[in-house]
Scaffold this active site. Structure first.
Site, PDB file in Angstrom:
ATOM      1  CE  LYS A   1      -4.485  -0.892  -0.029  1.00 23.42           C
ATOM      2  NZ  LYS A   1      -4.497  -2.291  -0.260  1.00 23.42           N
TER       3      LYS A   1
ATOM      4  CE  LYS B   1      -7.075 -14.086  -8.080  1.00 19.39           C
ATOM      5  NZ  LYS B   1      -7.665 -13.397  -7.038  1.00 19.39           N
TER       6      LYS B   1
ATOM      7  CE  LYS C   1     -11.970  -4.080  -6.145  1.00 20.76           C
ATOM      8  NZ  LYS C   1     -11.946  -2.678  -5.793  1.00 20.76           N
TER       9      LYS C   1
END
Ligand code: TRP
Length: 329
Positions: free
Chosen positions: A111, A194, A197
């Protein structure tokens, strides 16, 4: 009965990968465990949403999970910020969470790299808040994907540390939930990997039929089988995998047979797949819309969850305060 806790980030909509993954697991767990499922809205503040976005996202995610089958009669479903005890426990745990170990967490480092202009203290202490979520209900089990394993490891560390400091086996050390049989991983339509999002390849439960048709018709395939019974390429196999969860078994067999004898036309396969996805998702989409609009029902669910979660959390806080030495005169 063992207690399970899981948090749901209020970001994004449910796609078929979530539906056949996390959601299916929740539906199984709510039958067999004492489950606490909550919308992690405190956690979502690390990205500074506007008040309108925050509320809207919480409501949307709640409506989607309820429509997908989370049952407020079986599980305790609540909003994290309805439980200020979680914030209090976080503050208390923070006193024994060390800067070094928090800075070394992979998700913090990721992050900090992704948003260098917003490396706030909430990001740093994210694992402490998550630990509070979990141990406030004395959870024994937490369903976690790969990306949350380290956070759960931190929870185990903080729980054990608290027990050691106060010399009591007060908090159970939570285990990752282990799902017996392997789940079907839903692939994307972009050839490999896969559905996700961040991959930008999701087929969402709220997608309108026209959107689903468009996405499926654009799916990556190959140049087609040239000899009988040749091995199915990954991209085409991905379409078969999605078909295996939304279509009738005969439909899947039919197209596999056509592949095997080289008569398959991918356009037909895609058209069929799109229609079957639409048939599968339509009732859920309608339900999402109905629940989202049903102010009274949502309020009832949220209040019920809040009450049940509060009963569990307030007992923990009372005991923790006593253990720490906050005693009344
Ligand atoms: N960190 C989790 C995620 O990003 C969400 C979460 C918050 C959570 N608190 C939790 C998950 C407690 C399990 C248990 O998906």
């Amino acid at each position: 009965m063992e207690t399970v806790v899981s948090g749901i980030r209020p970001t994004g909509n449910l796609h078929l990968g979530n539906y056949f993954g996390a959601v299916r697991n929740f539906l199984k767990m709510q039958n067999d465990y004492n489950c606490y499922f909550f919308i992690a809205d405190y956690h979502s503040l690390t990205t500074h949403p506007t008040p309108e976005d925050l509320h809207g996202n919480v409501r949307q995610v709640l409506a989607e999970y309820l429509a997908a089958g989370l049952d407020p009669e079986k599980a305790t479903i609540y909003i994290q910020s309805d439980l200020p005890e979680v914030a209090e426990l976080t503050l208390l745990l923070n006193m024994n969470a060390y800067l070094g170990e928090l800075e070394r967490t992979t998700s913090f480092k990721d992050k900090a790299r992704q948003q260098p202009d917003n490396v706030n203290a909430g990001l740093l202490t994210y694992p402490v808040l998550m630990a509070a979520d979990i141990i406030i209900h004395h959870a024994q089990k937490v369903p976690v994907g790969k990306d949350q394993e380290q956070n759960l490891e931190m929870t185990r560390k903080f729980a054990a540390r608290f027990n050691r400091i106060y010399n009591r086996e007060y908090f159970p050390i939570p285990q990752p939930f282990n799902f017996g049989e392997a789940l079907i991983k839903i692939p994307g339509l972009d050839g490999s990997g896969k559905m996700g999002k961040s991959e930008g390849n999701g087929l969402y439960l709220i997608d309108e039929p026209a959107v689903i048709r468009k996405k499926v018709m654009k799916a990556v395939t190959d140049t087609g089988p040239t000899e009988p019974n040749s091995e199915v390429s990954e991209s085409v196999n991905n379409l078969f995998t999605i078909m295996s969860v939304v279509s009738k078994p005969e439909t899947l067999d039919f197209f596999k047979e056509q592949y095997a004898n080289c008569s398959i036309r991918y356009g037909d396969l895609k058209k069929q797949l799109a229609e079957d996805i639409i048939i599968f998702t339509e009732p859920i989409r309608e339900k999402i819309k109905a629940i989202y609009a049903d102010e009274v029902y949502l309020q009832k669910v949220v209040n019920m969850g809040k009450e049940k979660a509060h009963a569990s959390a307030s007992k923990t806080i009372r005991e923790v305060r006593e253990l720490i030495g906050f005693r009344s005169f």
